[in-house]
Design a protein around this motif. Structure first.
Motif, PDB file in Angstrom:
ATOM      1  N   THR A  82     124.747 -11.642  27.837  1.00  0.00           N
ATOM      2  CA  THR A  82     124.429 -10.667  28.882  1.00  0.00           C
ATOM      3  C   THR A  82     122.942 -10.358  28.873  1.00  0.00           C
ATOM      4  O   THR A  82     122.271 -10.382  29.913  1.00  0.00           O
ATOM      5  N   VAL A  83     122.417 -10.079  27.656  1.00  0.00           N
ATOM      6  CA  VAL A  83     121.006  -9.698  27.560  1.00  0.00           C
ATOM      7  C   VAL A  83     120.105 -10.848  28.009  1.00  0.00           C
ATOM      8  O   VAL A  83     119.157 -10.653  28.772  1.00  0.00           O
ATOM      9  N   VAL A  84     120.448 -12.062  27.553  1.00  0.00           N
ATOM     10  CA  VAL A  84     119.610 -13.206  27.918  1.00  0.00           C
ATOM     11  C   VAL A  84     119.656 -13.427  29.429  1.00  0.00           C
ATOM     12  O   VAL A  84     118.620 -13.645  30.075  1.00  0.00           O
ATOM     13  N   GLY A  85     120.852 -13.294  30.016  1.00  0.00           N
ATOM     14  CA  GLY A  85     120.979 -13.463  31.459  1.00  0.00           C
ATOM     15  C   GLY A  85     120.180 -12.415  32.217  1.00  0.00           C
ATOM     16  O   GLY A  85     119.475 -12.731  33.184  1.00  0.00           O
ATOM     17  N   LEU A  86     120.286 -11.152  31.769  1.00  0.00           N
ATOM     18  CA  LEU A  86     119.592 -10.073  32.484  1.00  0.00           C
ATOM     19  C   LEU A  86     118.080 -10.209  32.350  1.00  0.00           C
ATOM     20  O   LEU A  86     117.353 -10.025  33.338  1.00  0.00           O
ATOM     21  N   LEU A  95     116.003  -2.381  28.607  1.00  0.00           N
ATOM     22  CA  LEU A  95     117.042  -1.919  29.529  1.00  0.00           C
ATOM     23  C   LEU A  95     118.285  -2.789  29.370  1.00  0.00           C
ATOM     24  O   LEU A  95     119.415  -2.322  29.485  1.00  0.00           O
ATOM     25  N   ALA A  96     118.047  -4.086  29.100  1.00  0.00           N
ATOM     26  CA  ALA A  96     119.166  -5.018  28.987  1.00  0.00           C
ATOM     27  C   ALA A  96     119.944  -4.781  27.698  1.00  0.00           C
ATOM     28  O   ALA A  96     121.162  -4.980  27.659  1.00  0.00           O
ATOM     29  N   LEU A  97     119.255  -4.343  26.639  1.00  0.00           N
ATOM     30  CA  LEU A  97     119.924  -4.142  25.345  1.00  0.00           C
ATOM     31  C   LEU A  97     121.095  -3.165  25.430  1.00  0.00           C
ATOM     32  O   LEU A  97     122.208  -3.522  25.049  1.00  0.00           O
ATOM     33  N   PRO A  98     120.883  -1.932  25.974  1.00  0.00           N
ATOM     34  CA  PRO A  98     122.053  -1.047  26.059  1.00  0.00           C
ATOM     35  C   PRO A  98     123.132  -1.595  26.983  1.00  0.00           C
ATOM     36  O   PRO A  98     124.321  -1.418  26.698  1.00  0.00           O
ATOM     37  N   VAL A  99     122.733  -2.290  28.058  1.00  0.00           N
ATOM     38  CA  VAL A  99     123.748  -2.840  28.964  1.00  0.00           C
ATOM     39  C   VAL A  99     124.578  -3.896  28.228  1.00  0.00           C
ATOM     40  O   VAL A  99     125.810  -3.897  28.306  1.00  0.00           O
ATOM     41  N   LEU A 156     110.525 -13.402  23.952  1.00  0.00           N
ATOM     42  CA  LEU A 156     110.546 -12.216  23.100  1.00  0.00           C
ATOM     43  C   LEU A 156     110.493 -10.978  23.981  1.00  0.00           C
ATOM     44  O   LEU A 156     109.914 -11.008  25.074  1.00  0.00           O
ATOM     45  N   PRO A 157     111.094  -9.887  23.515  1.00  0.00           N
ATOM     46  CA  PRO A 157     110.970  -8.648  24.282  1.00  0.00           C
ATOM     47  C   PRO A 157     109.519  -8.185  24.287  1.00  0.00           C
ATOM     48  O   PRO A 157     108.749  -8.523  23.385  1.00  0.00           O
ATOM     49  N   ALA A 234     122.421  -8.589  20.767  1.00  0.00           N
ATOM     50  CA  ALA A 234     121.288  -8.473  21.693  1.00  0.00           C
ATOM     51  C   ALA A 234     119.968  -8.695  20.961  1.00  0.00           C
ATOM     52  O   ALA A 234     119.059  -9.343  21.491  1.00  0.00           O
ATOM     53  N   LEU A 235     119.870  -8.165  19.723  1.00  0.00           N
ATOM     54  CA  LEU A 235     118.630  -8.344  18.966  1.00  0.00           C
ATOM     55  C   LEU A 235     118.506  -9.764  18.434  1.00  0.00           C
ATOM     56  O   LEU A 235     117.409 -10.283  18.255  1.00  0.00           O
TER      57      LEU A 235
END
Lengths: 336, 293
Positions: A82-86, A95-99, A156-157, A234-235
């Motif tokens: 999910t995070v990678v896609g977002l 923002l993607a991490l909590p989602v 990277l974030p 996510a991390l």
């Protein structure tokens, strides 16, 4: 009925864990600085921090609630994808991490529903099936996940100033995640919620008769445990820079389970020790990854056969006497 | 029906029969062990591949005739089972809820064998193929079928029939079934429970090995078949009813045909999804299975 007043003082909640927690926090935050000279070892330490977070989440479910969720890595994978896609579609990582973590939690609640009907082996088998379905799903929906090839070069974030979060800063974020994860687990275990989860682990029918909402508490346990899995996943994705269905398959679930069982399930620090001992193995043995498989397999068997309470459990509890044989005839005779 | 469609139809049927009988063999092996000692053997797929790989070594590397190799491979399973039983399985006979301990134990064995296979056979080859048992081709209508596969089918079906006869009529089989049904009562009637446990463990594994070597004789295989087989065998056992040999055979056959049919019209992944979905439904709504004892 007089309502029992609960003491919500945090200093009381952390009682007995203050000193180890302080030591752990110091070590966790000092390690990235100490290892900053050697990127490889710092990287291994960072991955270990993610595994500490995962092991704490698995510990909440397996050690304190008595469910063995073998789809744990799958939940981490849902969050990671999910995070990678977002982020690929322009979202900020933060923002993607909590989602992503929330996606893992909601999936965890849904995929944990069988635990309401199934216990012990049947739930574990069911979770194994779910994990297999999730892995197959990662491979099959290749439009989103790039199938078996996996997604590489995950960016990277970025930090506040638009700079990428790399090296030391990322390591510190991971340390913070691990420390916060352990603190959250301590707070849960010392609270009413933790005691009720333990009651469910010991005997869920009895717990239900005592007025504990077993369904609700199991769902809460799944929500929080999956949140740990999701944050870790996510991390993990940008830190490693590469994810594939193999990064989140059943063997990874088994490895996380092994960290909990080897360290000592149902203790705060056992799984942390288990993760510290076992997580670096897979990187130090990267050249000989088959040796790692064999070693992990032997450890699984050793834990089951020799030390069901794990390392930490061995110090805390006396070994239980094995039950006397039930119904074996005194003299061996041929089957009739 | 046109000729091409007839060929597809017949080939689906023949593949389904062969796959189904092999699935049935492995699932029967798993269900015998689960029914008697409560051990859900997640390592069944690895045993299955171990048998196939041993057969490959014997025939391709050592040049032994496949028929002799098959017998040797099934023979190897007996000391292996008794060894495992003596070292590991025996410790948990009296533990309550031992099925979860066994499940994790067999997952550990799975991981060890996966590592060993990857370190040895995985380096030598990707795809393994054994020489055929018999050569030649038989025409069933317009469809040519290798005699070898027909032979494998006949052998698999006769092993299943022999197993049925053993469990139903022979005194060892009756002892195993008595312990299936009620361990305490069987012990009171003079059945040596522990001997029957180790016997059924060895018998179950021998059947899994037979399934593995027969599969290897009929089809080429790779190492990934192990995990697919584990999950499929579990799905068959759960749907058929844990401990039910008849259920394992019937559901195994159904799964074989499903695999053959779905693979021709869609993809094997869809077949895997459908098994797992069916298994989840059964687990949630009728955990005792369709053919519960």
């Amino acid at each position: 009925m007089t309502p029992v007043t609960e003491k919500k003082d945090l200093s009381l909640l952390a009682k007995g864990h203050g000193l180890p927690l302080a030591c752990f926090a110091v070590v966790a935050f000092a390690t990235p600085f100490l290892l900053s000279g050697n990127r490889y070892f710092a990287f291994v330490a960072g991955v270990t921090m993610i595994h500490i977070l995962w092991a704490s989440g698995m510990n909440l479910l397996y050690g304190y609630t008595g469910l063995m969720p073998l789809m744990f890595a799958g939940l981490a994978g849902i969050s990671a994808y999910t995070v990678v896609g977002l982020t690929a579609s322009g979202w900020s990582f933060w923002l993607a991490l909590p989602v992503g973590a929330l996606a893992a939690s909601i999936s965890g609640i849904i995929l944990g529903l069988p635990s309401l009907r199934l216990k012990g082996f049947y739930f574990t088998l069911c979770s194994l099936v779910i994990q297999t379905v999730v892995t197959l799903g990662f491979i099959y929906f290749s439009g989103l996940t790039n199938g078996d090839t996996g997604i590489s070069q995950i960016p990277l974030p970025s930090m506040g100033g638009g700079q990428p979060l790399s090296g030391l800063a990322y390591d510190l974020v991971l340390s913070a995640a691990a420390v916060i994860g352990v603190i959250v687990l301590i707070v849960i275990v010392k609270s009413t919620l933790g005691r009720r989860l333990i009651a469910i682990r010991e005997d869920d029918e009895l717990a239900g008769m005592l007025g504990i909402n077993v369904t609700g508490y199991k769902m809460i346990a799944f929500f929080i445990g999956s949140l740990f899995a999701g944050v870790g996943g996510a991390l993990y994705a940008p830190y490693i820079g590469f994810i594939s269905p193999r990064s989140f398959d059943v063997l990874i679930s088994m490895n996380i389970w092994l960290m909990v069982a080897f360290g000592g399930r149902g203790t705060i620090w056992g799984p942390v020790i288990g993760a510290i001992l076992l997580a670096p193995l897979s990187f130090l043995l990267q050249e000989y990854y088959t040796v790692k498989d064999i070693l992990y397999g032997l450890l699984i068997i050793a834990v089951i056969v020799l030390m069901p309470a794990g390392i930490a459990g061995g110090f805390l509890r006396k070994k239980k006497e094995s039950a006397p044989p039930l119904d074996v005839p005194a003299t061996p005779r041929g089957a009739k | 029906m046109s000729d091409a469609n007839l060929i597809i139809f017949l080939s689906t049927i023949s593949t389904g029969l062969i796959l189904g009988s092999i699935f049935a063999l492995v699932a029967v092996g798993v269900t015998i062990v689960y029914g008697s000692i409560w051990m859900p053997n997640a390592a069944n797929g690895q045993f299955f591949v171990l048998a196939a790989l041993l057969g490959w070594t014997m025939t391709v590397s050592w040049g032994i005739h496949p028929a002799i190799a098959a017998i040797l491979v099934i023979g190897v399973s007996v000391p292996l089972s008794y060894g495992l039983e003596y070292i590991l399985v025996r410790r948990f006979y009296d533990v309550p809820n031992r099925n979860i301990s066994y499940f994790v134990l067999s997952l550990g064995i799975t991981q060890i064998l996966t590592g060993i296979f990857a370190a040895t056979y995985g380096r030598w080859s990707d795809q393994f193929q054994l020489p055929p048992l018999v050569s030649g081709i038989t025409f069933i209508g317009p469809l040519p079928v290798a005699n070898n596969r027909l032979m494998v089918l006949a052998l698999a079906l006769s092993i299943l029939a022999a197993l049925f006869a053993l469990l139903r009529y022979h005194r060892y089989g009756r002892a195993i079934r008595a312990v299936f049904q009620n361990r305490d009562a069987a012990a009171l009637r003079g059945v040596n429970v522990k001997a029957s446990y180790s016997l059924s463990f060895a018998l179950g594994n021998a059947v899994i090995f037979a399934g593995g070597i027969l599969f290897a004789l009929a089809y080429s295989f790779d190492l990934t078949v192990a995990w697919t087989m584990s999950i499929t065998a579990f799905a068959i056992m759960i749907i058929g009813g844990p401990g039910s040999v008849l259920g394992a055979v019937i559901v195994g056959m159904v799964f074989g045909f499903t695999q053959a049919a779905v693979s021709t019209v869609a993809s094997p992944t869809i077949a895997a999804f459908s098994y797992l979905g069916a298994m989840l439904l059964i687990l949630l709504f009728k955990p005792s299975g369709l053919f519960a004892r």
